[in-house]
Enzyme design. Structure first.
Site, short mmCIF file in Angstrom:
data_model
loop_
_atom_site.label_atom_id
_atom_site.label_comp_id
_atom_site.label_asym_id
_atom_site.label_seq_id
_atom_site.Cartn_x
_atom_site.Cartn_y
_atom_site.Cartn_z
CB SER A 1 -5.44 1.91 16.69
OG SER A 1 -5.05 1.42 17.96
CG ASN B 1 -7.63 -4.19 8.06
OD1 ASN B 1 -7.88 -4.07 9.26
ND2 ASN B 1 -6.92 -5.21 7.58
CE1 TYR C 1 -0.78 0.30 14.89
CE2 TYR C 1 -1.57 0.78 17.10
CZ TYR C 1 -1.75 0.20 15.86
OH TYR C 1 -2.93 -0.46 15.59
CB THR D 1 -5.78 -5.08 22.43
OG1 THR D 1 -4.83 -4.02 22.50
CG2 THR D 1 -5.03 -6.39 22.22
CB VAL E 1 -1.00 0.04 1.19
CG1 VAL E 1 -2.01 -1.08 1.08
CG2 VAL E 1 -0.27 0.03 2.53
C1 1HS Z 1 -3.32 -3.04 18.34
C2 1HS Z 1 -4.41 -2.09 18.55
O1 1HS Z 1 -4.41 -1.10 17.59
C3 1HS Z 1 -4.50 -1.53 19.92
S1 1HS Z 1 -3.13 -0.56 20.45
C4 1HS Z 1 -2.86 -1.20 22.06
C5 1HS Z 1 -3.94 -0.91 23.03
S2 1HS Z 1 -3.77 -1.75 24.49
O2 1HS Z 1 -2.63 -2.65 24.48
O3 1HS Z 1 -3.58 -0.77 25.54
O4 1HS Z 1 -4.99 -2.52 24.71
#
Ligand code: 1HS
Length: 258
Positions: free
Chosen positions: A144, A89, A157, A189, A63
């Site tokens: 996220s 995604n 991220y 998550t 991508v």
């Molecule tokens: C992988 C996803 O985008 C979530 S980022 C991590 C969030 S957590 O570990 O605090 O639940």
């Protein structure tokens, strides 16, 4: 299962695994034809093998490479005759660490996949979107919770997903007049190969401990499943969400509610 995407054609990036694969399976079950794009062609083919013949097409593209994206999106539109929905995604955690330790190439790669990839895929899809009067085309960006709150060890991220949230709102402004709705899902998550390294780091190398510590952050008392995220993506992609654009939908068991 249903007809919420009957007659629609969708393209799902990162459709070879995890949330992307679950989204493909749900879309097909709701009547869509789906182009499954993944940088790993064999993974895209595995997803396609899970659905009835003719309802999905495997495509291989990175991508971050415009020529590959354009060719893949054009191939999807040619095969199915139209394009109505794009699910951005494809994503990567990149390298874990604070801003002090991420090197330049690793920072650039994560930002390229997670942010530039959204732009390139959207640009390519928009050339084919032609919603009928009274209908809309839709882009769903998979951001996220890391685009909404800080997550330790996930500097690049978080930066990338914050950008996806901002870009979702911005795109909604430009594309609304064309009857193209743009929304984002912010998953909490989900246990996939992508999330395991962070959970292991959090647990001091012990994945089970990391999962237990993470679940503590979720009022609902557990992590999510790919199918639960796919259900939110489906809603935003369907005409049931015809008045939603620029919306940021947390699908996170309450993780960002507090
Ligand atoms: C992988 C996803 O985008 C979530 S980022 C991590 C969030 S957590 O570990 O605090 O639940």
């Amino acid at each position: 299962m249903g007809e919420r995407l009957a007659g629609r054609v969708a393209l799902v990036t990162g459709g070879g695994s995890g949330i992307g694969r679950a989204t493909v399976l749900r879309f097909v079950a709701e009547g869509a034809a789906v182009a499954v794009l993944d940088v790993r062609g064999e993974a895209a083919a595995e997803t396609v093998a899970l659905v009835p013949d003719g309802s999905a097409l495997a495509l291989t593209a990175d991508v971050t490479v415009a020529a590959e994206v354009d060719a893949a999106v054009d191939a999807a539109a040619a095969r199915f005759g139209r394009l109505d929905v794009l699910v951005n995604n494809a994503g990567t955690f990149g390298v874990l660490g604070s801003v002090e330790v991420i090197d330049e190439a690793d920072w650039d790669r994560c930002m390229a996949v997670n942010v530039k990839g959204v732009q390139l895929c959207s640009r390519a899809a928009l050339r084919h979107f032609a919603p009928a009067p009274g209908e809309s085309a839709g882009i769903v960006n998979v951001a996220s919770v890391a685009g909404l709150v800080g997550i330790g060890w996930a500097s690049v991220y978080c930066a990338s997903k914050g950008a996806v949230v901002a870009l979702t709102r911005q795109m909604a402004l430009d594309l609304g007049p064309r009857q193209v709705r743009v929304n984002a899902v912010c998953p909490g998550t989900v246990l996939t190969p992508m999330s395991e390294p962070l959970l292991a780091v959090r647990g001091g190398g012990d994945l089970a401990a990391g999962i237990a510590m993470t679940v503590e952050k979720y009022p609902i008392g557990r992590l999510g499943t790919p199918a639960e995220i796919a259900a939110a993506v489906l809603f935003l992609a369907s005409e049931e969400a015809s008045f939603l654009t620029g919306s940021i939908v947390a699908a996170d068991g309450g993780m960002t509610a507090g």
